[in-house]
Write a protein that holds these residues in place. Structure first.
Motif, short mmCIF file in Angstrom:
data_model
loop_
_atom_site.label_atom_id
_atom_site.label_comp_id
_atom_site.label_asym_id
_atom_site.label_seq_id
_atom_site.Cartn_x
_atom_site.Cartn_y
_atom_site.Cartn_z
N PRO A 115 13.52 -1.51 6.98
CA PRO A 115 12.74 -2.03 8.44
C PRO A 115 12.12 -3.56 8.23
N GLU A 116 11.76 -4.17 9.46
CA GLU A 116 11.29 -5.40 9.18
C GLU A 116 9.72 -4.95 8.92
N VAL A 117 9.03 -4.05 9.30
CA VAL A 117 7.67 -3.85 9.18
C VAL A 117 7.46 -2.33 8.74
N CYS A 118 6.40 -1.91 7.86
CA CYS A 118 6.19 -0.74 7.30
C CYS A 118 4.53 -0.46 7.82
N VAL A 119 4.14 0.24 8.75
CA VAL A 119 2.80 0.68 9.07
C VAL A 119 2.48 1.53 8.04
N LEU A 120 1.18 1.42 7.47
CA LEU A 120 1.10 2.42 6.09
C LEU A 120 -0.74 2.43 6.00
N ASP A 121 -0.75 3.70 5.86
CA ASP A 121 -2.16 4.22 5.95
C ASP A 121 -2.77 4.07 4.32
N LEU A 122 -3.90 3.98 4.18
CA LEU A 122 -4.49 3.63 2.80
C LEU A 122 -4.63 5.00 1.94
N PHE A 123 -5.12 5.97 2.58
CA PHE A 123 -5.57 7.24 1.83
C PHE A 123 -4.75 8.45 2.34
N PHE A 124 -4.16 9.17 1.25
CA PHE A 124 -3.29 10.20 1.64
C PHE A 124 -3.83 11.26 0.62
N PRO A 125 -3.96 12.64 0.94
CA PRO A 125 -4.15 13.77 -0.11
C PRO A 125 -3.68 13.69 -1.06
N GLY A 126 -2.40 13.29 -1.44
CA GLY A 126 -1.67 13.35 -2.51
C GLY A 126 -1.15 11.93 -3.10
N GLY A 127 -1.86 10.77 -2.78
CA GLY A 127 -1.18 9.64 -3.41
C GLY A 127 -2.01 8.36 -2.72
N SER A 128 -1.69 7.32 -3.05
CA SER A 128 -2.32 5.90 -2.66
C SER A 128 -1.32 5.28 -1.71
N GLY A 129 -1.71 4.77 -0.75
CA GLY A 129 -1.12 3.83 0.13
C GLY A 129 -0.91 2.26 -0.37
N LEU A 130 -1.89 2.01 -1.39
CA LEU A 130 -2.01 0.79 -2.06
C LEU A 130 -0.74 0.66 -2.91
N ASP A 131 -0.60 1.92 -3.83
CA ASP A 131 0.45 1.89 -4.68
C ASP A 131 1.91 1.84 -3.87
N ALA A 132 1.84 2.43 -2.75
CA ALA A 132 2.98 2.27 -1.90
C ALA A 132 3.29 0.96 -1.54
N ALA A 133 2.43 0.31 -0.94
CA ALA A 133 2.52 -1.27 -0.69
C ALA A 133 2.87 -2.09 -1.63
N ARG A 134 2.48 -1.79 -3.00
CA ARG A 134 2.97 -2.93 -4.01
C ARG A 134 4.64 -2.39 -4.23
N LYS A 135 4.61 -1.10 -4.31
CA LYS A 135 6.11 -0.72 -4.72
C LYS A 135 6.96 -1.32 -3.44
N ILE A 136 6.64 -1.28 -2.27
CA ILE A 136 7.40 -1.73 -1.04
C ILE A 136 7.67 -3.24 -1.20
N THR A 137 6.45 -3.88 -1.30
CA THR A 137 6.52 -5.43 -1.35
C THR A 137 7.44 -5.92 -2.51
#
Length: 224
Positions: A46-68
């Motif tokens: 996609p052109e954009v991923c709208v991503l929450d910061l906090f998840f019960p079992g993970g981190s949105g920051l880690d996902a953002a870093r992996k995606i970018t």
């Protein structure tokens, strides 16, 4: 525009999806975990991923870093219920192109999605100022990076900090959009940042904005 939405609150995700589709966007995937969000981005590009910061079992920051890192063309817009300056700075460092509070209206989120897709920074100016305050010693180090920018690159950086789009920068500088994009990319490279939002954060630090109005050292090179 193709969009992936990732938030563990399913009702919120579906509400955003409905609003995005109503505005003509193609919501290609809904995810409720950062791992699923990352996989959706890898699958659908996609052109954009709208991503929450906090998840019960993970981190949105880690996902953002992996995606970018894996797909730099996908702009990550962080959605958060908290506005802590440390969180905003962490999001910038993870490569996010924007940061929006969940208390923002649907229209505000839609506007932020459009801005990051256009390559612009999407974060409230007051939040950004709070996030980028730092000790004087480090600010001096950041200030030194400006010495490597030409006169035209300084102007481009100043306009990035003012939230101007590439088209607006080109018009104001009286150059083509491709030349404006080159100036912007040179700014990001020389400053060692990955997005316009991070570049704007450097300018927002107290004292740096004024330095953009001064001429660069003559040893740096031509000013165009």
């Amino acid at each position: 525009m193709r969009v992936v939405l990732c938030d563990d609150h399913r009702l919120l995700v579906e509400a955003f999806a409905t609003a995005l589709r109503a505005h003509g966007h193609d919501v290609v995937a809904l995810a409720t975990t950062p791992e699923d969000g990352y996989r959706a981005v890898m699958e659908h590009a996609p052109e954009v991923c709208v991503l929450d910061l906090f998840f019960p079992g993970g981190s949105g920051l880690d996902a953002a870093r992996k995606i970018t890192t894996a797909n730099p063309s996908c702009k990550v817009l962080i959605l958060s219920a908290r506005s802590d300056p440390d969180l905003i700075m962490a999001a910038l460092n993870a490569g996010a192109a924007g940061f929006v509070l969940k208390e923002q209206s649907i229209e505000g989120v839609l506007h932020a999605v459009d801005r990051v897709a256009a390559g612009e920074a999407a974060v409230d100016a007051q939040l950004l100022r709070a996030a980028v305050r730092m000790p004087m010693s480090r600010r001096h180090v950041e200030s030194q990076r400006l010495r490597f920018l030409t006169r035209r690159e300084r102007e481009a950086l100043r306009r990035i900090a003012e939230g101007e789009s590439t088209k607006e920068i080109a018009r104001a500088m009286r150059v083509s959009q491709s030349t404006a994009r080159t100036h912007v990319q040179n700014v990001l490279t020389k400053l060692g940042v990955r997005s316009r939002l991070q570049a704007a954060a450097l300018v927002a630090r107290e004292g740096l904005a004024d330095e953009l109005d001064s001429e660069p050292p003559t040893a740096i090179g031509p000013g165009s």
